[in-house]
Design a protein around this motif. Structure first.
Motif, PDB file in Angstrom:
ATOM      1  N   GLY A 112       2.828  44.151  48.333  1.00 29.81           N
ATOM      2  CA  GLY A 112       3.160  45.360  48.318  1.00 29.81           C
ATOM      3  C   GLY A 112       3.115  46.349  49.615  1.00 29.81           C
ATOM      4  N   TYR A 113       3.083  45.613  50.699  1.00 30.97           N
ATOM      5  CA  TYR A 113       3.181  46.286  51.902  1.00 30.97           C
ATOM      6  C   TYR A 113       4.316  46.617  52.665  1.00 30.97           C
ATOM      7  CZ  TYR A 113      -1.600  44.552  51.345  1.00 30.97           C
ATOM      8  OH  TYR A 113      -2.815  44.521  50.520  1.00 30.97           O
ATOM      9  N   VAL A 114       4.485  46.981  53.730  1.00 27.25           N
ATOM     10  CA  VAL A 114       5.702  47.534  54.324  1.00 27.25           C
ATOM     11  C   VAL A 114       5.852  46.859  55.721  1.00 27.25           C
ATOM     12  CG1 VAL A 114       5.445  49.758  53.376  1.00 27.25           C
ATOM     13  CG2 VAL A 114       4.592  49.429  55.600  1.00 27.25           C
ATOM     14  N   ASP A 115       5.212  45.855  56.173  1.00 27.77           N
ATOM     15  CA  ASP A 115       5.408  45.123  57.661  1.00 27.77           C
ATOM     16  C   ASP A 115       5.910  43.501  57.299  1.00 27.77           C
ATOM     17  OD1 ASP A 115       5.445  44.669  60.347  1.00 27.77           O
ATOM     18  OD2 ASP A 115       3.132  44.581  60.113  1.00 27.77           O
ATOM     19  N   PRO A 116       7.263  43.465  56.897  1.00 26.04           N
ATOM     20  CA  PRO A 116       7.635  41.933  56.780  1.00 26.04           C
ATOM     21  C   PRO A 116       7.405  41.337  58.212  1.00 26.04           C
ATOM     22  CG  PRO A 116       9.410  43.565  57.000  1.00 26.04           C
ATOM     23  CD  PRO A 116       8.434  44.281  57.096  1.00 26.04           C
ATOM     24  N   SER A 117       6.966  40.209  58.266  1.00 25.74           N
ATOM     25  CA  SER A 117       6.475  39.256  59.384  1.00 25.74           C
ATOM     26  C   SER A 117       7.688  38.029  59.632  1.00 25.74           C
ATOM     27  CB  SER A 117       5.282  38.858  59.559  1.00 25.74           C
ATOM     28  OG  SER A 117       5.000  38.014  58.597  1.00 25.74           O
ATOM     29  N   GLY A 118       8.784  38.094  58.838  1.00 30.79           N
ATOM     30  CA  GLY A 118       9.754  36.990  59.049  1.00 30.79           C
ATOM     31  C   GLY A 118      10.038  36.369  57.791  1.00 30.79           C
ATOM     32  N   GLY A 119      10.743  35.277  57.628  1.00 31.57           N
ATOM     33  CA  GLY A 119      11.244  34.858  56.504  1.00 31.57           C
ATOM     34  C   GLY A 119      10.369  34.202  55.431  1.00 31.57           C
ATOM     35  N   ASP A 120       9.061  34.351  55.698  1.00 31.71           N
ATOM     36  CA  ASP A 120       8.184  33.857  54.566  1.00 31.71           C
ATOM     37  C   ASP A 120       7.460  35.121  53.737  1.00 31.71           C
ATOM     38  OD1 ASP A 120       6.555  34.853  56.583  1.00 31.71           O
ATOM     39  OD2 ASP A 120       5.214  33.127  56.750  1.00 31.71           O
ATOM     40  N   ARG A 121       7.997  36.385  53.887  1.00 31.21           N
ATOM     41  CA  ARG A 121       7.150  37.505  53.481  1.00 31.21           C
ATOM     42  C   ARG A 121       8.031  38.440  52.590  1.00 31.21           C
ATOM     43  NH1 ARG A 121       2.910  41.029  56.620  1.00 31.21           N
ATOM     44  NH2 ARG A 121       2.416  42.510  55.245  1.00 31.21           N
ATOM     45  N   CYS A 148       8.135  41.955  51.502  1.00 32.23           N
ATOM     46  CA  CYS A 148       7.371  42.868  51.356  1.00 32.23           C
ATOM     47  C   CYS A 148       8.170  44.180  50.229  1.00 32.23           C
ATOM     48  CB  CYS A 148       7.092  43.748  52.727  1.00 32.23           C
ATOM     49  SG  CYS A 148       6.090  42.733  53.790  1.00 32.23           S
ATOM     50  N   LEU A 149       7.309  44.761  49.406  1.00 35.32           N
ATOM     51  CA  LEU A 149       7.896  45.494  48.216  1.00 35.32           C
ATOM     52  C   LEU A 149       7.875  46.973  48.582  1.00 35.32           C
ATOM     53  CD1 LEU A 149       7.225  43.524  45.017  1.00 35.32           C
ATOM     54  CD2 LEU A 149       9.060  43.195  46.549  1.00 35.32           C
ATOM     55  N   GLY A 150       6.803  47.144  49.483  1.00 37.69           N
ATOM     56  CA  GLY A 150       6.459  48.352  49.798  1.00 37.69           C
ATOM     57  C   GLY A 150       7.259  49.446  50.633  1.00 37.69           C
ATOM     58  N   GLN A 151       8.460  48.501  50.976  1.00 38.32           N
ATOM     59  CA  GLN A 151       9.443  49.112  52.162  1.00 38.32           C
ATOM     60  C   GLN A 151      10.569  49.483  51.524  1.00 38.32           C
ATOM     61  OE1 GLN A 151      10.967  46.295  55.061  1.00 38.32           O
ATOM     62  NE2 GLN A 151      11.085  44.474  53.617  1.00 38.32           N
ATOM     63  N   LEU A 152      10.622  49.020  50.080  1.00 37.77           N
ATOM     64  CA  LEU A 152      11.947  49.157  49.315  1.00 37.77           C
ATOM     65  C   LEU A 152      11.951  50.532  48.547  1.00 37.77           C
ATOM     66  CD1 LEU A 152      12.283  45.835  47.631  1.00 37.77           C
ATOM     67  CD2 LEU A 152      13.378  46.667  49.747  1.00 37.77           C
ATOM     68  N   SER A 153      13.020  51.434  48.822  1.00 40.65           N
ATOM     69  CA  SER A 153      13.116  52.751  48.093  1.00 40.65           C
ATOM     70  C   SER A 153      13.873  52.735  46.971  1.00 40.65           C
ATOM     71  CB  SER A 153      13.673  53.684  49.507  1.00 40.65           C
ATOM     72  OG  SER A 153      14.915  53.443  49.495  1.00 40.65           O
ATOM     73  N   ASN A 154      13.647  53.579  46.037  1.00 37.75           N
ATOM     74  CA  ASN A 154      14.107  53.721  44.779  1.00 37.75           C
ATOM     75  C   ASN A 154      14.405  55.187  44.332  1.00 37.75           C
ATOM     76  OD1 ASN A 154      15.369  53.556  42.196  1.00 37.75           O
ATOM     77  ND2 ASN A 154      13.696  52.525  41.465  1.00 37.75           N
ATOM     78  N   LYS A 159      -1.856  42.590  48.074  1.00 38.60           N
ATOM     79  CA  LYS A 159      -1.616  41.186  48.749  1.00 38.60           C
ATOM     80  C   LYS A 159      -0.525  40.338  47.800  1.00 38.60           C
ATOM     81  CE  LYS A 159      -5.904  40.940  51.459  1.00 38.60           C
ATOM     82  NZ  LYS A 159      -7.013  39.865  51.377  1.00 38.60           N
ATOM     83  N   GLY A 160      -0.447  40.776  46.529  1.00 29.31           N
ATOM     84  CA  GLY A 160       0.649  40.126  45.765  1.00 29.31           C
ATOM     85  C   GLY A 160       0.623  38.950  45.277  1.00 29.31           C
ATOM     86  N   VAL A 161       1.218  38.110  45.475  1.00 28.23           N
ATOM     87  CA  VAL A 161       1.460  36.573  45.058  1.00 28.23           C
ATOM     88  C   VAL A 161       2.050  35.671  46.047  1.00 28.23           C
ATOM     89  CG1 VAL A 161       1.494  36.941  42.577  1.00 28.23           C
ATOM     90  CG2 VAL A 161       3.811  36.610  43.883  1.00 28.23           C
ATOM     91  N   GLN A 162       1.437  34.402  46.094  1.00 28.86           N
ATOM     92  CA  GLN A 162       2.165  33.339  47.081  1.00 28.86           C
ATOM     93  C   GLN A 162       2.718  32.299  46.115  1.00 28.86           C
ATOM     94  OE1 GLN A 162      -0.389  30.647  49.669  1.00 28.86           O
ATOM     95  NE2 GLN A 162       0.360  31.933  51.177  1.00 28.86           N
ATOM     96  N   LEU A 163       3.994  31.996  46.581  1.00 26.43           N
ATOM     97  CA  LEU A 163       4.694  31.022  45.750  1.00 26.43           C
ATOM     98  C   LEU A 163       4.661  29.747  46.713  1.00 26.43           C
ATOM     99  CD1 LEU A 163       7.518  32.971  43.918  1.00 26.43           C
ATOM    100  CD2 LEU A 163       5.378  32.125  43.100  1.00 26.43           C
ATOM    101  N   GLU A 164       4.482  28.669  46.437  1.00 19.23           N
ATOM    102  CA  GLU A 164       4.768  27.139  47.058  1.00 19.23           C
ATOM    103  C   GLU A 164       5.384  26.404  46.473  1.00 19.23           C
ATOM    104  OE1 GLU A 164       1.493  24.128  49.037  1.00 19.23           O
ATOM    105  OE2 GLU A 164       1.094  25.539  47.727  1.00 19.23           O
ATOM    106  N   CYS A 165       6.617  25.986  47.347  1.00 17.55           N
ATOM    107  CA  CYS A 165       7.162  24.574  46.904  1.00 17.55           C
ATOM    108  C   CYS A 165       6.702  23.306  47.204  1.00 17.55           C
ATOM    109  CB  CYS A 165       8.641  24.979  47.371  1.00 17.55           C
ATOM    110  SG  CYS A 165       9.811  23.578  46.689  1.00 17.55           S
ATOM    111  N   ARG A 166       6.407  22.696  46.196  1.00 13.59           N
ATOM    112  CA  ARG A 166       5.718  21.305  46.578  1.00 13.59           C
ATOM    113  C   ARG A 166       6.513  20.106  46.075  1.00 13.59           C
ATOM    114  NH1 ARG A 166      -0.603  22.083  44.706  1.00 13.59           N
ATOM    115  NH2 ARG A 166      -0.511  19.759  45.294  1.00 13.59           N
ATOM    116  N   GLY A 167       6.296  18.944  46.842  1.00 12.32           N
ATOM    117  CA  GLY A 167       7.188  17.688  46.451  1.00 12.32           C
ATOM    118  C   GLY A 167       8.698  17.704  46.233  1.00 12.32           C
ATOM    119  N   GLU A 168       9.143  17.518  45.105  1.00  8.63           N
ATOM    120  CA  GLU A 168      10.549  17.266  44.813  1.00  8.63           C
ATOM    121  C   GLU A 168      10.927  18.835  44.433  1.00  8.63           C
ATOM    122  OE1 GLU A 168      10.809  15.042  41.526  1.00  8.63           O
ATOM    123  OE2 GLU A 168      10.292  13.264  42.796  1.00  8.63           O
TER     124      GLU A 168
END
Length: 442
Positions: free
Chosen positions: A242-251, A253-259, A275-284
């Motif tokens: 929910g933060y506003v400071d994206p640090s690249g392609g692995d994050r 940030c929903l806090g920066q989106l306006s509606n 801090k939300g959630v972290q998704l991890e792609c594993r294996g296949e």
């Protein structure tokens, strides 16, 4: 020091107990059948209703895979030391260790850790059944290559962590070596059908992996906010916060989106994403999720439906803070899409034959009765199969049959995750088993 997640219910109503059982069912390892597992977990939760701290410790231990330290979880020792569940007797610490850690555990392979105060071997009146208060001790001479699993449906013994010998018998010689050395071909299932495993693994050897392993869209109620966020295949971890400071392609940030149409409910909920959630792609292409938020998140997952013994799409799963849990299994998804596509195709053909009057027999008045009974299966379309390749999760507020909001589109903040590897396999399935267009509804 990392704080222990606060996952305890302040009052244990029947609904709260059912919710706890449902959550704990999602973490079982699959060695026992669903009926026995549910009865065993229900029995334990009932015994712990008056022990708030111990129930809290159990939930913490199981939902975080033992990452956070937890206290003893105790039940009364019986006269012969064994616990009866669903007509079966067994040592209690072994029963629950099989459920949540080692499905093939032998009763003599457990050793308690030093800090466990009520371990089974200590012979106290209370017995600790916390699976993370025990370690598995494997007898000398039993290694990874000598542990054999039960017979597969095809009648072969499947070893746990190596390339099965049947690959050489089914693969064309020109690429058998390439396939057998491919990491996707390693068998890790307790029960494996060689023909299915081989077919998927071979297919994945020939398919070039997608550039992005997933794409994520953010919604508030029924409105998509911002652009789709794509995650590169070489970036297996992505955080949605929910933060506003994206640090690249692995994050993301929903806090920066306006509606401009944002509601007060969405505004409030966004404050709690954290801090939300972290998704991890594993294996296949399996996906695991860690809840980093201080509030629970709610997930729609066909994999968790099966693990909890629910019908596909029948449940929404509450994931507690600190939990790390598998939410998608590529092989299961592939099997489901193959089965549904084949069923839909067969049903459509049978329905057409019934309407034409080509299916005689009792109850087939002019072919109408069988056509009606097959209509649901014949109506399965591409959109139904695409849902197998999608995860949906909401922050702070849940939805579904157990909540006042019946649709995720009624929740204030939610995301939809499209899994590109699964969608790629779906495309192959549809080329193999093309679905007939069900046509407009009458």
């Amino acid at each position: 020091m990392t704080a222990t997640p606060n996952v305890f219910f302040f009052f244990l109503s029947n609904d709260a107990c059912l919710s706890i059982v449902h959550s704990l069912m999602c973490h079982r390892q699959g060695g026992e059948n669903e009926g026995f597992a549910k009865r065993a977990i229900e029995s334990l939760v009932k015994k712990l209703k008056e022990k708030k701290d111990e129930l809290d410790s159990l939930i913490t231990a199981i939902t975080t895979n033992g990452v956070h330290p937890s206290k003893c979880v105790t039940i009364q020792r019986t006269l012969d030391g064994r616990l009866q569940v669903a007509g079966r007797k067994g040592f209690p610490h072994v029963i629950y260790a099989r459920l949540w850690r080692w499905p093939d555990l032998h009763k003599n392979e457990l050793k308690h850790v030093k800090f466990c105060q009520y371990a089974f071997d200590l012979k106290y009146d209370n017995v600790c059944v916390n699976p993370y208060h025990y370690e598995r001790v494997v007898s000398p001479g039993i290694g990874i290559f000598s542990r054999l699993r039960p017979m597969s449906p095809a009648g072969r013994l499947i070893k746990e962590e190596y390339v099965p010998d049947w690959s050489q018998h089914h693969a064309p010689s020109s690429f058998s070596r390439q396939v057998s050395n491919h990491p996707a071909f390693v068998v890790r299932c307790h029960y494996a059908d060689p023909s299915v495993t081989y077919k998927l693994s071979t297919l994945m050897c020939y398919l070039t992996g997608p550039e992005f392993w997933c794409s994520i869209s953010y919604f508030e109620m029924d409105i998509q906010v911002g652009e789709m966020f794509k995650v590169l295949a070489n970036c297996p971890l992505v955080t949605v916060d929910g933060y506003v400071d994206p640090s690249g392609g692995d994050r993301f940030c929903l806090g920066q989106l306006s509606n401009v149409h944002r509601t007060e409910a969405s505004e409030r909920a966004r404050l709690h994403i954290g801090k939300g959630v972290q998704l991890e792609c594993r294996g296949e292409g399996d996906v695991w999720m860690r809840c980093l938020s201080d509030h629970a998140v709610f997930v729609q997952s066909y994999y968790l439906d099966r693990e909890a013994g629910r019908a596909p799409g029948d449940a929404v799963h509450k994931i507690y803070p600190g939990a790390y849990i598998k939410v998608f299994d590529l092989r299961q998804c592939h099997r489901q899409m193959q089965q549904q596509a084949a069923t839909a195709q067969a049903a459509a053909s049978a329905q057409a034959a019934a309407v034409a009057g080509n299916i005689p027999g009792p109850g087939s008045v002019g072919g109408i009765a069988p056509a009606v009974s097959l209509s649901a299966a014949a109506g399965i379309g591409v959109d139904d199969l695409r849902r197998l390749c999608i995860l949906r999760l909401s922050f702070v507020k849940g939805w579904g049959p157990d909540y006042p909001r019946q649709s995720i589109k009624h929740t204030p903040c939610w995301v939809e995750v499209h899994l590109h590897r699964a969608l790629q396999l779906l495309d192959e399935v549809l080329h193999t088993i093309p679905l007939a267009d069900p046509g407009p509804a009458n």
